[in-house]
Enzyme design. Sequence first.
Site, PDB file in Angstrom:
ATOM      1  N   GLU A 112       0.824  -1.215   0.000  1.00  0.00           N
ATOM      2  CA  GLU A 112       0.000   0.000   0.000  1.00  0.00           C
ATOM      3  C   GLU A 112       0.856   1.263   0.000  1.00  0.00           C
ATOM      4  OE1 GLU A 112      -4.104  -0.750   2.138  1.00  0.00           O
ATOM      5  OE2 GLU A 112      -2.519  -1.685   3.313  1.00  0.00           O
ATOM      6  N   GLU A 132      -4.141  -9.278   3.309  1.00  0.00           N
ATOM      7  CA  GLU A 132      -4.828  -8.964   4.568  1.00  0.00           C
ATOM      8  C   GLU A 132      -6.019  -9.857   4.869  1.00  0.00           C
ATOM      9  OE1 GLU A 132      -2.788  -5.017   3.652  1.00  0.00           O
ATOM     10  OE2 GLU A 132      -3.639  -6.701   2.548  1.00  0.00           O
TER      11      GLU A 132
END
Length: 741
Positions: A112, A132
């Site tokens: 990210e 995730e």
Amino acid sequence: MAAPTCNLDVDRQGVATIVLINPPVNALHPKVLSSLASLLEECHSRSDVKGVVITGSGKNFCAGFDIAQFQSAESPEKAVSGASEILTKVLEEGTKPTVAAVQGVALGGGCEIAVACNARVCTADAKIGLPELQLGIIPGFGGTQRLPRLVGLQTGLELILTSKSVKGSKAHALGLVDELASSPAELLAKAKQVALELASGQRKRVRTLDREDRLEPKDVAKMILGIAREQTKKRAPHVRHPLLCIDAIEAGILKGGKHGLAAETAAFNEASQLPAHKALVNIFFAMRGTKRVKGVSDGTKLAVPKRRLQTIAVIGGGLMGSGIATASLQAGMNVVLKEINQKFLDSGIQRIQKNLESRVKKGKLSEQQLREMMGRVKGVLTYSRPDFQKVDIVIEAVIEVVGLKQQIFKDLEEVCRPDCILSSNTSTIDITLIAEKMRNPERIIGAHFFSPAHVMPLLEIVRSDLTPPDVIRDLLAYGSKIKKTPVVVGNCTGFAVNRVFFPYTQAAMLLLDAGVDPFRIDRVINRVFGMPMGPFRLSDLVGGDIGLHVTSNFIQSFPERSYGNQNGAVPVFMKKKWLGEKTGRGFYRYDKGEKKRTKAVKDLEAIGPVIEASRKSAQQDLGVPHLMAVSDRDIVEMIFYPVVNEACRVLAEGIVEKPKDMDIASVMSMGFPAYRGGVVHWADSECGASHIAARLQTFASMFPQQSGFFVPCEYLLHCAYKGVPLSQGQKFYSPVKLSKL
């Protein structure tokens, strides 16, 4: 070890390099995030800085958010609060362009950070992705918004929902990264050059959150999102966080990136409070904690140096032995395969070949690699000293006959080096019994694989009171070498997994005899609870003959809490030669479906009379009551609470060192749902000791002649009485204390 932080260096050309520092994988500890934001703000305010390159210390960019923070007192949403907005402001929208220089891993929060930069440069072998969902949460630093904008919605959804990572070369082809560096040495220089090109206007600066050129038209996007939502409901019906992730992606696609970031934050906060998140984090740490064993691998210095495990001998080339050999070959080891005759030896080598060929078909192995691996296999028919003197570890994988195993280890002791590890793959037999004919019985250790051995991820390492710590240490190393999760357990009938789960099938048989539809039991355990299959389908898969043999061992060892019906369904199936899937019939009929897949079919006409006879025998001869009304929840509790009860006994006896070991073992061997956190975690988080104890006592009164099967053990009663979670009971429990209650 260095404290989590970042450092800054500005070169003569005006390129600032910020290095993420939190060895070994530069996880995003809150201090790293804080330092990164502070240094970026400094760079944007400095006149001598033209552009910024962000990279990681050592060989990795960043493996993501520091998962340890999820177990701290602070809630996950507080730990990452505001990070997404800060990264957008200082990484993507700051006055100076930013470039990520990626090598090693860029996963989760690391990915990210990279996609929030204005450009990305990576090495071809870098690993980039957003895993995730495997932790029960969703990307929380903007990943749900930026990844689809770089690679397209269809590809972005696939990468996020499957937690797939891609190599740097594939990431470049997808548009996830802008440039490839030919080597780690070239990486930083190339990233700096890109930063200067962005600063000068030679290269157009791109803010990922504003991009729409890779996104599908909105009407197509809605269709893609709808299909993804329906597929996710079918694939993961028991968890909500993947759907929350799709909701966040959809918000950004339909309403814009900034709106999507707000939706992502809300979805992340909601997901972090769901039971699945806590359960999957428990599994994450359980998996990493199995190798830390008191007195062995906890920092204790051992006198015996570590063995060099290069050559393994596998005794027996059946399904299990060939699987062990396959796993060892894939780890780069040499294999000596011992069989009793040429026919069996040829069959064993053919099984190894087929195991490896299946990986070639899947693209995970090349033909050249297959030939190289098969070249490291040597088949033998005798315990020749020249061959076995070269062996560093032996794993016996023959049929469960005590006398045969005893003779094998007596022979092995004569031909193997004194430092060679001698281990048995027995699934139930006491390893000290196997060692009775050895001069040095302390040499033997259990190495219990689960079938198929080259696929299933768990390895039970069975220690006795005599097992030297260095042997355990080196067998742990072997487990890691062949990419298994090793769990050290004590020596008893069934060890940890098979012992804890012996009530699983027995409880199902008891319910069947009490009048409950076996197909309903399978449906509830599979579809409602989430096991890969129900107990009757599992019985057919294992084979009724094997199941009956294993059950007899447990009835012999634990007669006071076992259930068996000599005139029950499985013994009758044995007489009919209905052994399950391998013979085409058991509780189900097995037909060949499409692509040669076996299809389990309900055949009440065939098994109905057998079940009725089993029930009649159980109710007349064993006093099993006929249950009139049983809810789905009753079925779950009657099947799994005896399993929890046995897990408590295993904890009380120290068969496993840590409750988390039992959790990871139950997930990796029996397919206990990972999103429930393992058998002990589930019992604590979704049930509670008091409720489990009370229900078991109720079941015991419902089945007076089988009450021993349900009666709560001392450990469970102690935890219920004291209000202590089962996972903490080992700290407080002792039989002496309980007797005074």
